[in-house]
Write a protein that holds these residues in place. Sequence first.
Motif, PDB file in Angstrom:
ATOM      1  N   THR A 330       0.894  -1.419  -0.014  1.00 50.76           N
ATOM      2  CA  THR A 330      -0.171   0.109   0.022  1.00 50.76           C
ATOM      3  C   THR A 330       0.741   1.349   0.074  1.00 50.76           C
ATOM      4  O   THR A 330       0.745   2.185  -0.659  1.00 50.76           O
ATOM      5  CB  THR A 330      -1.075   0.174   1.270  1.00 50.76           C
ATOM      6  OG1 THR A 330      -1.860  -1.048   1.132  1.00 50.76           O
ATOM      7  CG2 THR A 330      -1.725   1.314   1.312  1.00 50.76           C
ATOM      8  N   MET A 331       1.959   1.219   0.748  1.00 43.61           N
ATOM      9  CA  MET A 331       2.767   2.370   0.845  1.00 43.61           C
ATOM     10  C   MET A 331       3.440   2.613  -0.351  1.00 43.61           C
ATOM     11  O   MET A 331       3.748   3.753  -0.865  1.00 43.61           O
ATOM     12  CB  MET A 331       3.705   2.332   2.223  1.00 43.61           C
ATOM     13  CG  MET A 331       3.189   2.403   3.303  1.00 43.61           C
ATOM     14  SD  MET A 331       4.304   2.124   4.738  1.00 43.61           S
ATOM     15  CE  MET A 331       5.159   3.555   4.820  1.00 43.61           C
ATOM     16  N   ARG A 334       1.033   4.101  -2.956  1.00 43.59           N
ATOM     17  CA  ARG A 334       0.728   5.388  -2.720  1.00 43.59           C
ATOM     18  C   ARG A 334       1.966   6.266  -2.904  1.00 43.59           C
ATOM     19  O   ARG A 334       1.770   7.277  -3.538  1.00 43.59           O
ATOM     20  CB  ARG A 334       0.544   5.454  -1.319  1.00 43.59           C
ATOM     21  CG  ARG A 334       0.219   7.019  -0.621  1.00 43.59           C
ATOM     22  CD  ARG A 334      -0.098   7.093   0.606  1.00 43.59           C
ATOM     23  NE  ARG A 334      -0.442   8.352   1.150  1.00 43.59           N
ATOM     24  CZ  ARG A 334       0.738   9.012   1.999  1.00 43.59           C
ATOM     25  NH1 ARG A 334       1.809   8.683   2.088  1.00 43.59           N
ATOM     26  NH2 ARG A 334       0.524  10.348   2.329  1.00 43.59           N
ATOM     27  N   SER A 335       3.132   5.970  -2.806  1.00 42.79           N
ATOM     28  CA  SER A 335       4.291   6.591  -3.109  1.00 42.79           C
ATOM     29  C   SER A 335       4.474   6.916  -4.644  1.00 42.79           C
ATOM     30  O   SER A 335       5.083   7.732  -5.187  1.00 42.79           O
ATOM     31  CB  SER A 335       5.565   6.077  -2.655  1.00 42.79           C
ATOM     32  OG  SER A 335       5.583   5.933  -1.104  1.00 42.79           O
ATOM     33  N   TYR A 337       1.984   6.825  -7.071  1.00 42.26           N
ATOM     34  CA  TYR A 337       0.960   7.552  -7.577  1.00 42.26           C
ATOM     35  C   TYR A 337       0.578   8.765  -6.791  1.00 42.26           C
ATOM     36  O   TYR A 337      -0.239   9.589  -7.269  1.00 42.26           O
ATOM     37  CB  TYR A 337      -0.032   6.465  -7.839  1.00 42.26           C
ATOM     38  CG  TYR A 337       0.116   5.757  -8.882  1.00 42.26           C
ATOM     39  CD1 TYR A 337       0.290   5.934 -10.439  1.00 42.26           C
ATOM     40  CD2 TYR A 337       0.118   4.430  -8.408  1.00 42.26           C
ATOM     41  CE1 TYR A 337       0.436   4.903 -11.218  1.00 42.26           C
ATOM     42  CE2 TYR A 337       0.549   3.343  -9.476  1.00 42.26           C
ATOM     43  CZ  TYR A 337       0.617   3.559 -10.867  1.00 42.26           C
ATOM     44  OH  TYR A 337       0.929   2.591 -11.638  1.00 42.26           O
ATOM     45  N   LYS A 338       0.980   9.172  -5.819  1.00 34.95           N
ATOM     46  CA  LYS A 338       0.548  10.216  -5.095  1.00 34.95           C
ATOM     47  C   LYS A 338       0.497  11.576  -5.590  1.00 34.95           C
ATOM     48  O   LYS A 338      -0.288  12.337  -5.710  1.00 34.95           O
ATOM     49  CB  LYS A 338       1.206  10.410  -3.664  1.00 34.95           C
ATOM     50  CG  LYS A 338       2.615  10.809  -3.479  1.00 34.95           C
ATOM     51  CD  LYS A 338       3.022  10.799  -2.111  1.00 34.95           C
ATOM     52  CE  LYS A 338       4.816  11.076  -2.193  1.00 34.95           C
ATOM     53  NZ  LYS A 338       5.296  11.383  -0.773  1.00 34.95           N
ATOM     54  N   LYS A 348      -4.876  15.122  -1.647  1.00 39.18           N
ATOM     55  CA  LYS A 348      -3.652  14.251  -1.469  1.00 39.18           C
ATOM     56  C   LYS A 348      -4.166  12.863  -1.426  1.00 39.18           C
ATOM     57  O   LYS A 348      -5.274  12.742  -0.893  1.00 39.18           O
ATOM     58  CB  LYS A 348      -2.815  14.535  -0.343  1.00 39.18           C
ATOM     59  CG  LYS A 348      -2.034  15.727  -0.433  1.00 39.18           C
ATOM     60  CD  LYS A 348      -1.342  16.236   0.876  1.00 39.18           C
ATOM     61  CE  LYS A 348      -0.561  17.531   0.546  1.00 39.18           C
ATOM     62  NZ  LYS A 348       0.105  18.052   1.703  1.00 39.18           N
ATOM     63  N   LEU A 349      -3.340  11.812  -1.775  1.00 40.26           N
ATOM     64  CA  LEU A 349      -3.664  10.670  -1.449  1.00 40.26           C
ATOM     65  C   LEU A 349      -3.156  10.045  -0.228  1.00 40.26           C
ATOM     66  O   LEU A 349      -2.089   9.780  -0.041  1.00 40.26           O
ATOM     67  CB  LEU A 349      -3.168   9.542  -2.681  1.00 40.26           C
ATOM     68  CG  LEU A 349      -3.294   7.944  -2.574  1.00 40.26           C
ATOM     69  CD1 LEU A 349      -4.733   7.638  -2.797  1.00 40.26           C
ATOM     70  CD2 LEU A 349      -2.760   7.433  -3.996  1.00 40.26           C
ATOM     71  N   PHE A 351      -4.005   7.225   3.461  1.00 42.81           N
ATOM     72  CA  PHE A 351      -4.360   6.089   3.706  1.00 42.81           C
ATOM     73  C   PHE A 351      -5.797   5.621   3.956  1.00 42.81           C
ATOM     74  O   PHE A 351      -6.267   4.729   3.744  1.00 42.81           O
ATOM     75  CB  PHE A 351      -3.665   5.301   4.917  1.00 42.81           C
ATOM     76  CG  PHE A 351      -1.929   5.360   4.616  1.00 42.81           C
ATOM     77  CD1 PHE A 351      -1.546   4.631   3.881  1.00 42.81           C
ATOM     78  CD2 PHE A 351      -1.273   6.156   5.403  1.00 42.81           C
ATOM     79  CE1 PHE A 351      -0.108   4.295   3.567  1.00 42.81           C
ATOM     80  CE2 PHE A 351       0.199   5.979   5.159  1.00 42.81           C
ATOM     81  CZ  PHE A 351       0.569   5.161   4.138  1.00 42.81           C
ATOM     82  N   SER A 353      -8.528   6.314   2.355  1.00 43.90           N
ATOM     83  CA  SER A 353      -9.164   5.774   1.029  1.00 43.90           C
ATOM     84  C   SER A 353      -8.911   4.417   1.071  1.00 43.90           C
ATOM     85  O   SER A 353      -9.873   3.649   0.313  1.00 43.90           O
ATOM     86  CB  SER A 353      -8.855   6.603  -0.240  1.00 43.90           C
ATOM     87  OG  SER A 353      -7.542   6.729  -0.203  1.00 43.90           O
ATOM     88  N   PHE A 354      -7.836   3.696   1.146  1.00 44.72           N
ATOM     89  CA  PHE A 354      -7.400   2.469   0.933  1.00 44.72           C
ATOM     90  C   PHE A 354      -8.243   1.609   1.901  1.00 44.72           C
ATOM     91  O   PHE A 354      -8.702   0.508   1.729  1.00 44.72           O
ATOM     92  CB  PHE A 354      -5.799   2.266   1.384  1.00 44.72           C
ATOM     93  CG  PHE A 354      -5.111   2.674  -0.111  1.00 44.72           C
ATOM     94  CD1 PHE A 354      -4.613   1.714  -1.100  1.00 44.72           C
ATOM     95  CD2 PHE A 354      -4.441   3.897  -0.020  1.00 44.72           C
ATOM     96  CE1 PHE A 354      -3.997   2.018  -2.087  1.00 44.72           C
ATOM     97  CE2 PHE A 354      -3.638   4.367  -1.172  1.00 44.72           C
ATOM     98  CZ  PHE A 354      -3.309   3.222  -2.178  1.00 44.72           C
ATOM     99  N   GLU A 413     -11.407  10.369  -0.654  1.00 42.97           N
ATOM    100  CA  GLU A 413     -10.451  11.272  -0.010  1.00 42.97           C
ATOM    101  C   GLU A 413     -10.880  12.738   0.086  1.00 42.97           C
ATOM    102  O   GLU A 413     -10.728  13.688   1.162  1.00 42.97           O
ATOM    103  CB  GLU A 413      -9.051  11.626  -0.816  1.00 42.97           C
ATOM    104  CG  GLU A 413      -8.249  10.328  -0.919  1.00 42.97           C
ATOM    105  CD  GLU A 413      -7.628   9.802   0.547  1.00 42.97           C
ATOM    106  OE1 GLU A 413      -7.785  10.948   1.400  1.00 42.97           O
ATOM    107  OE2 GLU A 413      -6.947   9.083   0.737  1.00 42.97           O
TER     108      GLU A 413
END
Length: 522
Positions: A330-331, A334-335, A337-338, A348-349, A351, A353-354, A413
């Motif tokens: 997940t991290m 996120r990194s 595509y953020k 901002k994307l 956690f 939303s996940f 988000e």
Amino acid sequence: MSTEVRVPTLGESVTEATVATWFKKPGDSVSVDEMLCELETDKVTVEVPAPAAGTLGEIVAEEGATVGVDALLATISEGAAKAGGDAGKAEAADAPAEEADKADKAPAAAVSEGGDGESIDVMVPTLGESVSEATVATWFKQEGDSVKQDEMLCELETDKVSVEVPAPATGVLTEILKPEGETVEAGGKLASMSSGGGAAAKPQAKAAAEEAEKPAASRDGKDVEDAPSAKKLMEEKGLTPDDVTGTGRDGRIMKEDVMKAAEQPKAKPAEAPAPAAKQAPRAPSPAEDAEREERVKMTRLRQTIARRLKDAQNTAAMLTTYNEVDMTATMDLRSEYKDLFEKKHGVKLGFMSFFTKACCHALKEVPEVNAEIDGTDVVYKNFVHMGIAVGTPNGLVVPIVRDADQMSFAAIEKKINELGKKARDGKLSMAEMQGGTFTISNGGVYGSLMSSPILNPPQSGILGMHKIQQRPMVVDGQIVARPMMYLALSYDHRIVDGKGAVTFLVRVKEALEDPRRLLMDL
């Protein structure tokens, strides 16, 4: 020409209501959308606004009458009837007094009553479903102050939200009927105002007083209202806004800012060694301890939080199951595509939303976690209204992301950001905190490593997120450092069995450890 005032739609499955309060009388002038009366149903309180400007004619349904949807409540005469009717009434009522000493009283009437001014009642607004009373927290205006339409007059505190009361018209606040600290009921009268020329004349009469107040208001360069709780606390602590540094929006002083400022003077006496050395040999007496204590009345919101949490423990067969999730995938996602995500969607994307999507995915497989008990029935929800617990200076609130299972990552988000901002500013409405089917609580933002969240009745499940911490894990026979998070699911064992609870948590874990499963609905 007359306009009919009819009963609006009352809501799903609600066919009738009771006329609770009329705020206008026959012959009173009304403006478009001004509140005429209030209806009560077995579920909600409904306000009835004026469909047109004019003069209120006949009231067909009196207070206490039961009316159906679209029933006739009253009529409004439009056009000249408004001006002529009110002017005729005012002239007829004031004629004896004006003729008695017309010359002497005409100037006074121009200042205090405004000649063509009329008395306007400031009423308690609708407080929300199941909320019948509130406490007057703060008056921002005093008797005799001039006010503009929609300018904030006072703030009310209920057991769920804070409610601002705006001025219904431009004029002068003539009388405050409910002072700070008093309990008021929905639809009750808070104060009286006079409108018209008096509103224009009043600032001249109070120019000197207002000029005296301006330096104090401009010392900090502020043109915003400080938090009501902060104002009350400053009065209790004997502090002024100059003593406190505001950290809220636009420099607004919040309650925690006052607490920090109040603690600073207390630290100074402790620096003096002599007094401490003298008192060290003997233990303080109970009376001396009492002098160092501070007793503060719980807010309505805090009382409600305490009551609801205790009710949850007393009512539900609450149990908690735990698991841990490797947040690496997940991290990494996120990194990667953020930046692109923020550029495209303007948000901002994070956690949340996940986790929201993972919970929606798991709730489809284990629907009892998304259900509630109603008497001897189990009500299964074929939708997900996700509650997101938010900590605020006034206490914990849970705004709702409605139909979260139908929303994209970006939509989730954006909605969470919007609700979070409203929660911190105390602007959440009752509708935005009702109807949740499942809740996520993130104690990790405060550093919590593991905890057992308490259910938010009548929901049957709540997921607790915690701090992401690098821990040694065995992966393919090798010990490696991985970002791990403990997850906790508290559930109502009356409706959710252990198998269902564990399955739910495992599905959330699988979705977060391989986010591609969310796209493929696996």
